[in-house]
Each structure stands twice: as structure tokens, then as C-alpha cells.
Scaffold this motif. Structure first.
Motif, short mmCIF file in Angstrom:
data_model
loop_
_atom_site.label_atom_id
_atom_site.label_comp_id
_atom_site.label_asym_id
_atom_site.label_seq_id
_atom_site.Cartn_x
_atom_site.Cartn_y
_atom_site.Cartn_z
N VAL A 280 0.81 -1.23 0.00
CA VAL A 280 0.00 0.00 0.00
C VAL A 280 0.84 1.28 0.00
CG1 VAL A 280 -2.04 -1.02 1.09
CG2 VAL A 280 -0.23 -0.07 2.53
N LYS A 281 2.13 1.17 0.27
CA LYS A 281 2.97 2.37 0.29
C LYS A 281 3.49 2.75 -1.10
CE LYS A 281 5.57 0.83 3.87
NZ LYS A 281 6.61 0.84 4.91
N CYS A 282 3.33 1.85 -2.08
CA CYS A 282 3.91 2.08 -3.41
C CYS A 282 3.12 3.10 -4.22
CB CYS A 282 3.95 0.76 -4.19
SG CYS A 282 5.23 -0.38 -3.63
N THR A 283 3.81 3.66 -5.21
CA THR A 283 3.22 4.65 -6.11
C THR A 283 1.97 4.11 -6.80
OG1 THR A 283 3.55 5.95 -8.12
CG2 THR A 283 4.84 3.94 -7.94
N ARG A 284 1.00 5.00 -7.00
CA ARG A 284 -0.22 4.60 -7.71
C ARG A 284 0.05 4.44 -9.20
NH1 ARG A 284 -0.23 9.84 -8.62
NH2 ARG A 284 -1.78 10.82 -9.99
N LEU A 285 1.22 4.92 -9.68
CA LEU A 285 1.57 4.78 -11.09
C LEU A 285 1.88 3.32 -11.46
CD1 LEU A 285 3.95 7.87 -11.42
CD2 LEU A 285 1.50 7.77 -11.89
N LEU A 286 2.13 2.51 -10.44
CA LEU A 286 2.49 1.11 -10.69
C LEU A 286 1.36 0.33 -11.36
CD1 LEU A 286 4.47 -0.53 -7.73
CD2 LEU A 286 4.73 -1.05 -10.16
N ALA A 287 0.12 0.52 -10.89
CA ALA A 287 -1.00 -0.26 -11.41
C ALA A 287 -1.15 -0.06 -12.92
CB ALA A 287 -2.29 0.11 -10.69
N ASP A 288 -1.14 1.20 -13.36
CA ASP A 288 -1.27 1.48 -14.80
C ASP A 288 -0.09 0.92 -15.58
OD1 ASP A 288 -3.70 2.69 -14.52
OD2 ASP A 288 -2.92 4.75 -14.54
N TRP A 289 1.10 1.07 -15.00
CA TRP A 289 2.32 0.57 -15.66
C TRP A 289 2.23 -0.94 -15.87
CZ3 TRP A 289 6.89 2.26 -17.80
CH2 TRP A 289 7.94 1.34 -17.90
N ILE A 290 1.79 -1.65 -14.83
CA ILE A 290 1.68 -3.12 -14.92
C ILE A 290 0.65 -3.51 -15.98
CG2 ILE A 290 0.93 -5.19 -13.64
CD1 ILE A 290 2.19 -3.77 -11.11
N ARG A 291 -0.49 -2.80 -16.00
CA ARG A 291 -1.52 -3.08 -17.01
C ARG A 291 -1.00 -2.79 -18.42
NH1 ARG A 291 -4.80 -0.04 -13.44
NH2 ARG A 291 -5.93 -1.41 -12.00
N GLU A 292 -0.29 -1.66 -18.58
CA GLU A 292 0.26 -1.30 -19.90
C GLU A 292 1.26 -2.34 -20.39
OE1 GLU A 292 1.88 2.58 -19.30
OE2 GLU A 292 -0.10 3.45 -18.90
N ASN A 293 1.92 -3.01 -19.44
CA ASN A 293 2.88 -4.05 -19.80
C ASN A 293 2.26 -5.45 -19.79
OD1 ASN A 293 5.89 -2.99 -20.10
ND2 ASN A 293 4.86 -1.70 -18.58
N ASN A 294 0.90 -5.47 -19.87
CA ASN A 294 0.16 -6.72 -20.04
C ASN A 294 0.20 -7.61 -18.79
OD1 ASN A 294 -1.51 -8.39 -21.48
ND2 ASN A 294 0.12 -9.35 -22.68
N GLY A 295 0.17 -6.96 -17.62
CA GLY A 295 0.16 -7.72 -16.36
C GLY A 295 -1.08 -7.41 -15.53
N THR A 296 -1.19 -8.10 -14.41
CA THR A 296 -2.32 -7.93 -13.50
C THR A 296 -1.81 -7.36 -12.18
OG1 THR A 296 -3.33 -9.88 -14.50
CG2 THR A 296 -4.25 -9.11 -12.40
N PRO A 297 -2.14 -6.10 -11.86
CA PRO A 297 -1.65 -5.51 -10.61
C PRO A 297 -2.49 -5.96 -9.41
CG PRO A 297 -2.91 -3.88 -11.83
CD PRO A 297 -2.90 -5.12 -12.66
N GLU A 298 -1.84 -6.11 -8.27
CA GLU A 298 -2.58 -6.42 -7.04
C GLU A 298 -1.93 -5.70 -5.87
OE1 GLU A 298 -3.32 -10.28 -4.22
OE2 GLU A 298 -3.94 -10.45 -6.31
N ILE A 299 -2.74 -4.93 -5.13
CA ILE A 299 -2.22 -4.20 -3.97
C ILE A 299 -2.35 -5.08 -2.73
CG2 ILE A 299 -4.38 -3.02 -3.37
CD1 ILE A 299 -2.60 -0.43 -3.05
N SER A 300 -1.38 -4.96 -1.82
CA SER A 300 -1.31 -5.88 -0.67
C SER A 300 -0.98 -5.12 0.60
CB SER A 300 -0.23 -6.93 -0.94
OG SER A 300 0.20 -7.56 0.24
N ARG A 301 -1.20 -5.78 1.72
CA ARG A 301 -0.71 -5.26 3.00
C ARG A 301 0.81 -5.20 2.99
NH1 ARG A 301 -3.17 -8.96 7.70
NH2 ARG A 301 -2.17 -7.38 9.01
N THR A 302 1.35 -4.25 3.77
CA THR A 302 2.80 -4.16 3.95
C THR A 302 3.27 -5.29 4.87
OG1 THR A 302 2.89 -1.78 3.60
CG2 THR A 302 4.60 -2.71 4.99
N GLY A 303 4.46 -5.82 4.59
CA GLY A 303 5.05 -6.86 5.44
C GLY A 303 5.53 -8.03 4.62
N HIS A 304 6.80 -8.41 4.82
CA HIS A 304 7.38 -9.44 3.95
C HIS A 304 6.64 -10.77 4.07
CE1 HIS A 304 9.69 -11.67 7.08
NE2 HIS A 304 9.80 -10.49 7.65
N SER A 305 6.10 -11.07 5.25
CA SER A 305 5.39 -12.34 5.40
C SER A 305 4.11 -12.36 4.57
CB SER A 305 5.08 -12.60 6.88
OG SER A 305 4.45 -11.49 7.46
N PHE A 306 3.41 -11.19 4.48
CA PHE A 306 2.20 -11.12 3.66
C PHE A 306 2.52 -11.25 2.18
CE2 PHE A 306 1.05 -8.30 7.38
CZ PHE A 306 0.27 -9.27 8.01
#
Length: 460
Positions: A280-306
Motif C-alpha cells: 500500500v505504500k507504493c506509487t499509484r503509477l504502478l497499477a497502470d504501468w503493470i496493465r500497460e505491460n500486459n500484467g495484473t496488478p494487485e495491492i497488498s498489505r505491507t510486510g514481507h510475510s504477507f
């Protein structure tokens, strides 16, 4: 029970305390007994243990091993390694279970334990259960075996066998006197790089700067070295080697959410439609970038275990990353966070172009703040406040309010975030917008919501 056991060291993602005060060798032995017992319950025959470069590492590691062996569980000691090398050893040796004695990027008088059991990173309730088990002295008994094992050559060969640079590169590597200093320069030279080393002698006093690439002041030596030498890019690592910092030739810091853009584009080239996970701390530009590169973005809780759990839960998830600098590759790797491996993947991509800095600087960017911390007076107060605001707060012109981890409020031209830290009694805030005016408007909206609820001055 003895009063040497401090409950406060049992954190959300790991165990961490001040050596000789909240974390003693007696505590380490008890933790070993608890982990050895859990291992036996899960039919795990051996735990791999390793330690970073901290001065207290050998004593704590010895006590931990004693505790594990006292339960009848075997110990394989890989010695002084980076945290990802401990994870790698757990895979390579087939135990999928291990304990890393590390203080990560904390001050020199801290140390702690990161733990993985039967392939799962211990966090939250599992760490709380360890504490309860120690209080109850609910331990198995037996006589476990002890042996040592050098994992470094297998680790180097695994990476150099897979990652190929298109051309030799000249790089700066700053290890801040953390344990990556013993391994990162060797790895990158084997990949064909000319390496200029900064503070690569392992020294638990950390005499030069703190080993935390998330803070700009710790990257100033890299910036200067890039200015004065022919090096094309700078890599910096935290104290135990699971996080990466990146600096361009012209001194720009490429924060981890923008690094993730480069990695995502590379992974998606070979794996269209793959799921890319970010916190959730990452830039909101990531979601569009991932979609433009033919991927599926997913936002998650912070924490390496999650992050690791999410990667395991979805077959199509091949990459995950956090704003803190943890990057998890499941494509061509094992799904754990490894700053040195991430650095190698970065160099593989950058070696394909003549001007790495131009490629990095061209990644989408926005006006943003670093992580801001609002300190609360008491433990738990941060969680209580966030829960209250999740239920009651309203925001002006918000497009979306994401509540998987605090409150991430999306606007047409930016976002604001507030979430409760799982390690200290603070509320973590971050803001991003298309321009400065939008950033200030979003911060004003958050001020309106937060100011009446807290006595402390707001950090923005």
C-alpha cells in the motif's frame, strides 16, 4: 519463570531486541527450544541457522543452536551470511526451515531472529505462539546433531548460472559495513562487472553510515562515487542483504516502487498476464504501468510475510515488492526477498542498454513524500486510531478508500496513506500527487481528519 524474557521483542514479523537487555543468550536458547519443538511437531528434522555481521551474532547463534539441539532437532550452521543466503540454504538443503540471527538495519546494539518453518515465514500469531510456548516451558527434549555447511559457492553458482549480462558494467557497491560486503562484490564480479567497493568490510560497529538504503543520507557516498568515477550505476544494501537501494549516474535515487516497474516490465515480457503484487505504500503509477505491460496488478498489505504468502497463494503471481526495498522474485527464483539477487536482475536489464541512467530516469514518476512517522504515546494506540478512522473518516473528493492496511485514499491526481506500523507505536504516512499543489491539497485533507484525533504535531 525467569524475568529475562521480554514480551516486547516478539514483533509482528520477527523477534528483535537490545542485546544484553531485552535480548540475552538465555533468551536465544529458549527461542531455540521453542523453534526446535515446533520443528518436531511439523516433522522438520533440521533447522538451518545463520548470522549477519553483528558483534553479538556468534554468541546468540551458539545459544540458539544449543536450544534447538536440546529438543532433538538437528542444526545446520551456515555461519556468517546474508539473510537471503540463509533462505537459499533452507531450499538447497531441503529443510525449508531456518533461523537467521540478524538486526537488519537497526542500530549496532540490536539483534534478532527471522524465522521460516516448513516453507512458511513466521509472523503474527505464530510468533506470539512461540512466546506463549516459552512462558509455559512447553518443550520437546532430545539430542540434536550439529554440523556446519558453506552455502556461498552454491549461491553464487545458482545466480551466475541463470543471469547473464549483455555487456560488462562498471558499478559502485555500498554495503555500509553490513554482511553483504562479504558476498556482493564477489557475485557482481563473477557476473562480469567492474566493482568499486564502498564499506564492504564487515564491521558490526557500522563506522561509516547506517546500513539502510531507504534513507537518502545513507546513499550520499554512492552518489559521490558515481560522480567521481566511470561507474554507471550504484547499488546499496541494508545490514543483512535483503533490501536494495539504486542510484543513477546523475545521482537520482530510484526508489523501490520504481525499481519494481523495471522488474515488472522484464518479467511480463516473458510471462504476459502474470500477477504483480505491491504494498500500500507504493506509487499509484504502478497499477497502470503493470496493465500497460500486459500484467495484473494487485495491492497488498505491507510486510514481507504477507508478500510471501500472497506469492505462494497465486500460481500466476511471479513478482512482488514493497516500498521498503524488499523485492520477491518467483520467476527464476524462490519467492523470497534478496537484495543481492535483485541487484543482479537489475544489472541484467540495464546491461542491454547503452545508458542505464536514461532507462531508469524515464520510469514514470510523481511528486511524493518519503515515509513520515507520527509517533504515538503508547503501544497499540496507533492501531486503535486507525481502526476508528477506518470506521468514521470521510475524505473530500476521494475516488476510492482502500482499507486492507490502514487507509489508502485515492484521488484523481494522487493518494494519501496512513497505516499503523506493526513494529513500533507510530502511524506511517505517505503522500503522492501529480504536482505540488495537488500534494498539498491531499495533505490538507488528511490534516483535517487527523489533527482533531492526536495531541502530537503532524509530520507534514
Amino acid at each position: 519463570m525467569k524475568n529475562t524474557l521480554s514480551k516486547e521483542i516478539f514483533k509482528a514479523y520477527d523477534i528483535r531486541g537490545i542485546v544484553g537487555k531485552t535480548l540475552t543468550t538465555e533468551t536465544a536458547r529458549l527461542i531455540g527450544q521453542a523453534l526446535g519443538t515446533v520443528a518436531r511437531e511439523k516433522k522438520v528434522k533440521a533447522l538451518v541457522i545463520g548470522r549477519d555481521g553483528r558483534l553479538s551474532g556468534p554468541d546468540l547463534s551458539h545459544a540458539l543452536a544449543e536450544g534447538i539441539r536440546a529438543t532433538g532437532t538437528d542444526v545446520v550452521d551456515v555461519g556468517r551470511v546474508a539473510t537471503p543466503m540463509l533462505y537459499f540454504a533452507a531450499h538447497e538443503l531441503g529443510t525449508y526451515s531456518g533461523v537467521m540471527v540478524t538486526g537488519s538495519h537497526n542500530p549496532p546494539d540490536y539483534n534478532g531472529f527471522k524465522m521460516v518453518m516448513a516453507g512458511d515465514t513466521l509472523s503474527g500469531d505464530a510468533i506470539e505462539a512461540l512466546y506463549q510456548r516459552i512462558v509455559a516451558r512447553d518443550f520437546e527434549t532430545g539430542e540434536g546433531q550439529y554440523r556446519t555447511h558453506d552455502i556461498s559457492e552454491a549461491y553464487f553458482e545458482r545466480i551466475t548460472g541463470d543471469i547473464k549480462l549483455e555487456r560488462p558494467m562498471s558499478i559502485v557497491v555500498d554495503c555500509g559495513n553490513g554482511v553483504p560486503g562479504a558476498f556482493a562484490p564477489i557475485l557482481y564480479r563473477r557476473l562480469g562487472c567492474r566493482v568499486r567497493e564502498l564499506f564492504c568490510d564487515v564491521d558490526g560497529h557500522f563506522p561509516n553510515h547506517h546500513p539502510d538504503p531507504a534513507k537518502p543520507e545513507n546513499l550520499q557516498d554512492v552518489i559521490q562515487a558515481l560522480e567521481k568515477t566511470d561507474a554507471e550505476v550504484g547499488l546499496a544494501f541494508d545490514g543483512d542483504g535483503d533490501r536494495l537501494g539504486v542510484v543513477t549516474k546523475d545521482g537520482n535515487i530510484i526508489w523501490p516502487d520504481r525499481q519494481l516497474m523495471l522488474f515488472a516490465a522484464d518479467v511480463l515480457e516473458r510471462n504476459p498476464k502474470a500477477r504483480i503484487i505491491y504494498d500500500v505504500k507504493c506509487t499509484r503509477l504502478l497499477a497502470d504501468w503493470i496493465r500497460e505491460n500486459n500484467g495484473t496488478p494487485e495491492i497488498s498489505r505491507t510486510g514481507h510475510s504477507f508478500m510471501k504468502a500472497a506469492l505462494k497463494a497465486h500460481d500466476d503471481a511471479l513478482l512482488a515488492g514493497e516500498m521498503s526495498g524488499h523485492v520477491f522474485f518467483k520467476e527464476r527464483w524462490y519467492g523470497f526477498d534478496d537484495g543481492m539477487y535483485a541487484g543482479a536482475r537489475l544489472l541484467e536489464v540495464l546491461s542491454r542498454v547503452d545508458d542505464p541512467s536514461a532507462l531508469l530516469n524515464a520510469l514514470p514518476n510523481a511528486v511524493s513524500t518519503p515515509e513520515l512517522n507520527l509517533k504515538m504515546a503508547h503501544e497499540g494506540e496507533n492501531h486503535a486510531l486507525i481502526e476508528k478512522l477506518q470506521a468514521t473518516a470521510s475524505f473530500t473528493d476521494a475516488r476510492d478508500v482502500i482499507t486492507i492496511d490502514g487507509l489508502r485514499v485515492e484521488y484523481a491526481d494522487g493518494f494519501g496513506l496512513m497505516r499503523a506500523s506493526n513494529t513500533t507505536p507510530v502511524i506511517v504516512l505517505r503522500f503522492e500527487a501529480d504536482d505540488q499543489a495537488a500534494l498539498e491539497r491531499i495533505q490538507d485533507d488528511f490534516r483535517r481528519v487527523l489533527a482533531p484525533e492526536v495531541d502530537a504535531p503532524l509530520p507534514f
